[in-house]
Scaffold this motif. Sequence first.
Motif, PDB file in Angstrom:
ATOM      1  N   ALA A   1       0.775  -1.177   0.046  1.00 47.68           N
ATOM      2  CA  ALA A   1       0.051   0.169   0.041  1.00 47.68           C
ATOM      3  C   ALA A   1       0.861   1.199  -0.120  1.00 47.68           C
ATOM      4  O   ALA A   1       0.451   2.227  -0.790  1.00 47.68           O
ATOM      5  CB  ALA A   1      -0.946  -0.055   1.120  1.00 47.68           C
TER       6      ALA A   1
ATOM      7  N   GLN B   1       2.171   2.007  -3.526  1.00 44.64           N
ATOM      8  CA  GLN B   1       1.305   2.254  -4.360  1.00 44.64           C
ATOM      9  C   GLN B   1       1.061   3.961  -4.084  1.00 44.64           C
ATOM     10  O   GLN B   1       0.942   4.760  -4.921  1.00 44.64           O
ATOM     11  CB  GLN B   1       0.008   1.687  -4.104  1.00 44.64           C
ATOM     12  CG  GLN B   1      -0.064   0.220  -4.648  1.00 44.64           C
ATOM     13  CD  GLN B   1      -1.254  -0.349  -4.328  1.00 44.64           C
ATOM     14  OE1 GLN B   1      -2.425   0.277  -4.426  1.00 44.64           O
ATOM     15  NE2 GLN B   1      -1.305  -1.666  -3.910  1.00 44.64           N
TER      16      GLN B   1
ATOM     17  N   PHE C   1      -6.088   8.481  -1.668  1.00 45.25           N
ATOM     18  CA  PHE C   1      -5.556   7.188  -1.800  1.00 45.25           C
ATOM     19  C   PHE C   1      -6.516   5.911  -1.223  1.00 45.25           C
ATOM     20  O   PHE C   1      -6.696   4.997  -1.714  1.00 45.25           O
ATOM     21  CB  PHE C   1      -3.995   6.981  -1.579  1.00 45.25           C
ATOM     22  CG  PHE C   1      -3.649   5.846  -1.278  1.00 45.25           C
ATOM     23  CD1 PHE C   1      -3.344   5.053  -2.395  1.00 45.25           C
ATOM     24  CD2 PHE C   1      -3.389   4.890   0.129  1.00 45.25           C
ATOM     25  CE1 PHE C   1      -2.556   3.827  -2.326  1.00 45.25           C
ATOM     26  CE2 PHE C   1      -3.029   3.662  -0.076  1.00 45.25           C
ATOM     27  CZ  PHE C   1      -2.448   3.246  -1.236  1.00 45.25           C
TER      28      PHE C   1
ATOM     29  N   HIS D   1      -8.034   2.605  -2.417  1.00 44.25           N
ATOM     30  CA  HIS D   1      -7.379   1.549  -2.103  1.00 44.25           C
ATOM     31  C   HIS D   1      -8.523   0.517  -1.613  1.00 44.25           C
ATOM     32  O   HIS D   1      -8.443  -0.560  -1.587  1.00 44.25           O
ATOM     33  CB  HIS D   1      -6.413   1.939  -0.853  1.00 44.25           C
ATOM     34  CG  HIS D   1      -5.746   0.655  -0.488  1.00 44.25           C
ATOM     35  ND1 HIS D   1      -4.496  -0.003  -1.174  1.00 44.25           N
ATOM     36  CD2 HIS D   1      -5.474  -0.072   0.800  1.00 44.25           C
ATOM     37  CE1 HIS D   1      -4.355  -1.180  -0.714  1.00 44.25           C
ATOM     38  NE2 HIS D   1      -4.667  -1.051   0.593  1.00 44.25           N
TER      39      HIS D   1
ATOM     40  N   SER E   1      -8.266  -4.492   3.411  1.00 39.66           N
ATOM     41  CA  SER E   1      -7.745  -4.619   2.097  1.00 39.66           C
ATOM     42  C   SER E   1      -7.650  -6.209   1.813  1.00 39.66           C
ATOM     43  O   SER E   1      -8.070  -6.595   0.716  1.00 39.66           O
ATOM     44  CB  SER E   1      -6.664  -3.818   2.098  1.00 39.66           C
ATOM     45  OG  SER E   1      -5.985  -4.247   0.811  1.00 39.66           O
TER      46      SER E   1
END
Length: 386
Positions: free
Chosen positions: A136, A139, A169, A173, A344
Amino acid sequence: MKVKKYSASTMGEAMNKVRTELGENAVILNSKVSYTGGFMGLFKKKMIEVIAAIDPDVENEKMEISRVKTKSSASIIQPVTEKKEENKSNRLVEEELKELKQMITTLRSKNQFEKFNEDVQEILFHLKNHDVSDSALFQLGNQLEKKVQDGAMPVDGRDEWVTREVKHFLHHHLRGIELGGISYKRKYINVIGPTGVGKTTTLAKMAAEAVIERRMKIAFITTDTYRIAAIEQLKTYAGLLNVPVEVVYKIEDFKKAIDKFIDYDHVFIDTAGRNFREKKYVEDLQKVIDFDHQMETYLVLSLTSKEKDMREIISQFSSIHIDRFIFTKIDETSSYGSMINMMSEAGIGAGYVTNGQDVPEDITEVNENEVVRLLMKGFCHERSSI
């Protein structure tokens, strides 16, 4: 040669002073007894005066001899003593290796974001301290790097800009993962999870919102028959909210309780906390509760747990449909990245976070703003101290 004079009420006390300051190899050059004080020759106090000295060269020589003797004697130590020394040596080596691994991990951690701009690195390291996953962070780093290179980061209002970017983000995400508390679309609200995560207290907080803020007619069902204290705890909360509670032992009891509370708006169900590694626990749970019956289920996880344990818990309860996570004990940790990682990985959103034992106060419904607030906590302070 170092020479010093010492006074004490006894020879033993004087010698202790000599040993303490000059060591065991000091030499007594002179000693005498004297009397001080008193009245008209009476009641005088006896004092011992000692003059001692030590030669630094002799001391060093004796230390070297002692070292050689120690080394020589080591060759004739009994096997048992050798084994003990070997074990001690192995432990020291293991500790040094552990420290070395930690050092390597730290160095890697420091260098893993070196390809990014310093401003971006600062943000990533902050989130790294919250244990946000590396995937993460990279990214996020790539997105921020492009914007920083394009001059999008302002000089004034930098922290607000960073916060907005982190929120943006996380929005992508966690795309498709719903956040938020009870939907109130289903009649039965159920909390499950391992022991010690605070399920009963959390359920009471959720129920209090329904009763106090929404003026709903609710009831409690508990399947936690393993701990008398848990039943009494729920009964206490039920008494404070002035709502009924039913204790069920098997699926027939559960169905009877459902029939009894047919006219209620919502029924809140507490479950037993057992060893999450025992699959039988989940199977037993399914024998008592009808999870297909208009059920909204929350899996309670403690943020003080290791991520490895969280994953095992989620896996163990995978046979049950989980609508949301609830993350407890955020007041007992300074790391909140596990929330992002678990949501996630599992594709399951969070309903609430809890930060204490007080009912109904210590509970907060989760949304993107709350997640970002937790993750960015301390960022401005860190930056101002650099």
